[in-house]
Scaffold this active site. Structure first.
Site, mmCIF file in Angstrom:
data_model
loop_
_atom_site.group_PDB
_atom_site.id
_atom_site.type_symbol
_atom_site.label_atom_id
_atom_site.label_comp_id
_atom_site.label_asym_id
_atom_site.label_seq_id
_atom_site.Cartn_x
_atom_site.Cartn_y
_atom_site.Cartn_z
ATOM 1 N N HIS A 14 26.173 33.107 -10.705
ATOM 2 C CA HIS A 14 26.722 34.625 -10.453
ATOM 3 C C HIS A 14 27.365 34.785 -9.438
ATOM 4 O O HIS A 14 27.108 34.767 -8.350
ATOM 5 C CB HIS A 14 25.588 35.571 -10.704
ATOM 6 C CG HIS A 14 24.458 35.317 -11.689
ATOM 7 N ND1 HIS A 14 24.608 36.069 -12.971
ATOM 8 C CD2 HIS A 14 23.358 34.474 -12.061
ATOM 9 C CE1 HIS A 14 23.678 35.561 -13.832
ATOM 10 N NE2 HIS A 14 22.953 34.520 -13.265
ATOM 11 N N ASN A 40 27.537 38.397 -16.827
ATOM 12 C CA ASN A 40 26.657 39.829 -16.511
ATOM 13 C C ASN A 40 27.329 40.606 -15.485
ATOM 14 O O ASN A 40 26.508 41.136 -14.848
ATOM 15 C CB ASN A 40 25.088 39.564 -16.723
ATOM 16 C CG ASN A 40 24.832 38.767 -15.528
ATOM 17 O OD1 ASN A 40 25.590 37.863 -14.993
ATOM 18 N ND2 ASN A 40 23.693 39.080 -15.035
ATOM 19 N N LYS A 95 27.539 33.463 -23.505
ATOM 20 C CA LYS A 95 26.156 33.584 -23.024
ATOM 21 C C LYS A 95 25.517 34.412 -23.645
ATOM 22 O O LYS A 95 25.880 35.613 -23.459
ATOM 23 C CB LYS A 95 26.035 33.761 -21.691
ATOM 24 C CG LYS A 95 24.973 34.166 -20.675
ATOM 25 C CD LYS A 95 24.120 32.868 -20.502
ATOM 26 C CE LYS A 95 22.771 33.035 -20.097
ATOM 27 N NZ LYS A 95 22.689 33.456 -18.603
ATOM 28 N N HIS A 134 19.816 32.555 -22.196
ATOM 29 C CA HIS A 134 18.900 33.036 -21.672
ATOM 30 C C HIS A 134 17.557 33.486 -22.413
ATOM 31 O O HIS A 134 17.213 34.211 -23.115
ATOM 32 C CB HIS A 134 19.091 34.523 -20.984
ATOM 33 C CG HIS A 134 18.005 35.052 -19.874
ATOM 34 N ND1 HIS A 134 18.334 35.203 -18.590
ATOM 35 C CD2 HIS A 134 16.649 35.306 -19.960
ATOM 36 C CE1 HIS A 134 17.190 35.430 -18.061
ATOM 37 N NE2 HIS A 134 16.181 35.630 -18.870
ATOM 38 N N ASP A 240 21.791 29.346 -10.778
ATOM 39 C CA ASP A 240 21.296 30.788 -11.001
ATOM 40 C C ASP A 240 21.359 31.546 -9.821
ATOM 41 O O ASP A 240 20.467 32.471 -9.660
ATOM 42 C CB ASP A 240 20.173 30.868 -11.729
ATOM 43 C CG ASP A 240 19.640 32.214 -12.280
ATOM 44 O OD1 ASP A 240 20.939 32.996 -12.538
ATOM 45 O OD2 ASP A 240 18.801 32.662 -12.767
HETATM 46 C C1 NCD Z 1 20.474 37.027 -12.699
HETATM 47 C C2 NCD Z 1 21.358 38.217 -12.136
HETATM 48 O O1 NCD Z 1 20.938 39.015 -11.135
HETATM 49 O O2 NCD Z 1 22.472 38.358 -12.509
HETATM 50 N N1 NCD Z 1 18.971 37.402 -12.316
HETATM 51 C C3 NCD Z 1 18.115 36.480 -12.214
HETATM 52 O O3 NCD Z 1 16.778 37.006 -12.304
HETATM 53 N N2 NCD Z 1 18.233 35.186 -12.583
HETATM 54 C C4 NCD Z 1 20.622 37.296 -14.208
HETATM 55 C C5 NCD Z 1 19.861 36.150 -14.860
HETATM 56 O O4 NCD Z 1 20.211 34.844 -14.973
HETATM 57 O O5 NCD Z 1 18.792 36.161 -15.588
HETATM 58 ZN ZN ZN Z 2 21.738 33.880 -14.108
#
Ligand code: NCD
Ligand code: ZN
Length: 333
Positions: A14, A40, A95, A134, A240
């Site tokens: 992210h 996202n 995704k 996910h 992640d």
């Molecule tokens: C992720 C995010 O902050 O975008 N958060 C997380 O807890 N992993 C989103 C995700 O990958 O679930």
């Molecule tokens: Zn993630």
């Protein structure tokens, strides 16, 4: 002592946008040749043109030696034409977020196996796209990944030519399902290899370890370690790493996400070394992903050396894993 990694890849990352993108992206592009960029954002990255614009903003920060593999947020906007446009532009990933299960997933899918989605899966399969999932329901928190398995299996069985990735596997019971279908694979994070519920809330609550899916039991962590430490070809690294400002973590309604980008490779090297598994690190972070996803990362030799790495307390207002602590491997300049 040094460790050389050829074109390491982070297959779940992210980067956000704007100032946060500028803050965090260089930390990943210093370590990785390529990364799968999660869509996202608010609003989510849905179309090819949005993904290409976002990719250009990432490239402006990271330069050309880092390949951002873009993904499209799964939804009804994935028409045949949109999928064709994505392929044409070199975008092969989508995704799927079940609605409401994690950060910025309000626009996710509510009825995953509805007729319309089955048609999209079919089109993705025909186009040779990759479906990243996910894999959680919104049931009881420790069972969310496990209770998603019937849906995962249904998609894997019905679309045998569609490559499907179970993202950030957290539950030991998922592993044998991912291993049992020729078209299913998994990403594994650093934090699920390192921590259990005890670290999250066994003594003082540590919001910086709060993420979705949540870290689980010692037996889950051990099972994940077994597949990572053996270099199992069905699994690869996806950090992640998910930055949230300190003020959004150290509060009530703390956001879900662990920020691990600054320490990803040094912490992996330390963990693999401590378990006599350094020889498998390259399979886990370099070799498995290009084979699974069918892509060639840019050539990038990344060297680590055995020396003390003092992790900063904060990176632009974001608290990293191991903040204020030290690791025993450091990235060479
Ligand atoms: C992720 C995010 O902050 O975008 N958060 C997380 O807890 N992993 C989103 C995700 O990958 O679930
Ligand atoms: Zn993630």
């Amino acid at each position: 002592m040094t460790l050389t990694l050829n074109s390491p890849c982070d297959m779940h990352l992210h980067l956000r946008d704007g100032a946060m993108l500028e803050n965090v992206a260089p930390l990943s592009s210093a370590q990785f040749a390529a990364a799968v960029i999660m869509p996202n954002l608010l609003p989510p990255v849905c179309t090819t043109s949005e993904a290409l614009d976002y990719q250009a903003r990432i490239r402006a920060v990271c330069g050309e030696s880092f390949l951002p593999l873009m993904s499209l947020f799964f939804g009804a906007h994935l028409t045949k034409d949109e999928i064709a446009a994505a392929k044409q532009a070199g975008i092969r990933l989508t995704k799927l977020y079940p609605q409401g299960v994690t950060t910025n997933s309000d626009k996710g899918v509510s009825a995953i196996l509805c007729e319309q989605n089955l048609q999209i899966f079919e089109m993705l399969q025909d186009a040779g796209m990759i479906l990243c999932i996910h894999s959680e329901t919104n049931g009881f928190v420790l069972e969310r990944e496990h209770s998603f398995l019937p849906i995962f299996v249904e998609i894997a069985r019905n679309f045998p030519r569609l490559t499907i990735i179970m993202e950030h596997i957290s539950d030991a019971r998922s592993l044998k399902f991912v291993e049992s279908f020729p078209n299913t694979f998994g990403t594994i994070t650093l934090h699920h290899l390192l921590f259990t519920l005890d670290d999250l809330l066994g003594s003082a609550l540590n919001p910086h370890l709060f993420c979705k899916p949540c870290v689980k039991l010692p037996r889950d962590m051990r099972a994940l370690r077994r597949v990572a430490f053996s270099g199992n070809p069905k699994f690869c690294f996806g950090s992640d790493s998910a930055p949230h400002l300190r003020t959004h973590k150290e509060c009530a309604q703390c956001g879900a996400g662990v920020f691990s980008a600054p320490v990803a490779l040094p912490a992996l090297a330390e963990l693999f070394e401590n378990h006599g598994a350094l020889q498998s690190l390259s399979a886990f972070v370099c070799e498995n992903a290009p084979r699974i996803y069918g892509f060639t990362p840019p050539q990038k030799v990344v060297r680590l050396r055995k020396a003390r790495f003092d992790v900063a307390a904060e990176y632009g207002g974001v608290v990293s894993l191991f903040a204020g602590k030290s690791l025993s491997w450091i990235l060479c300049d």
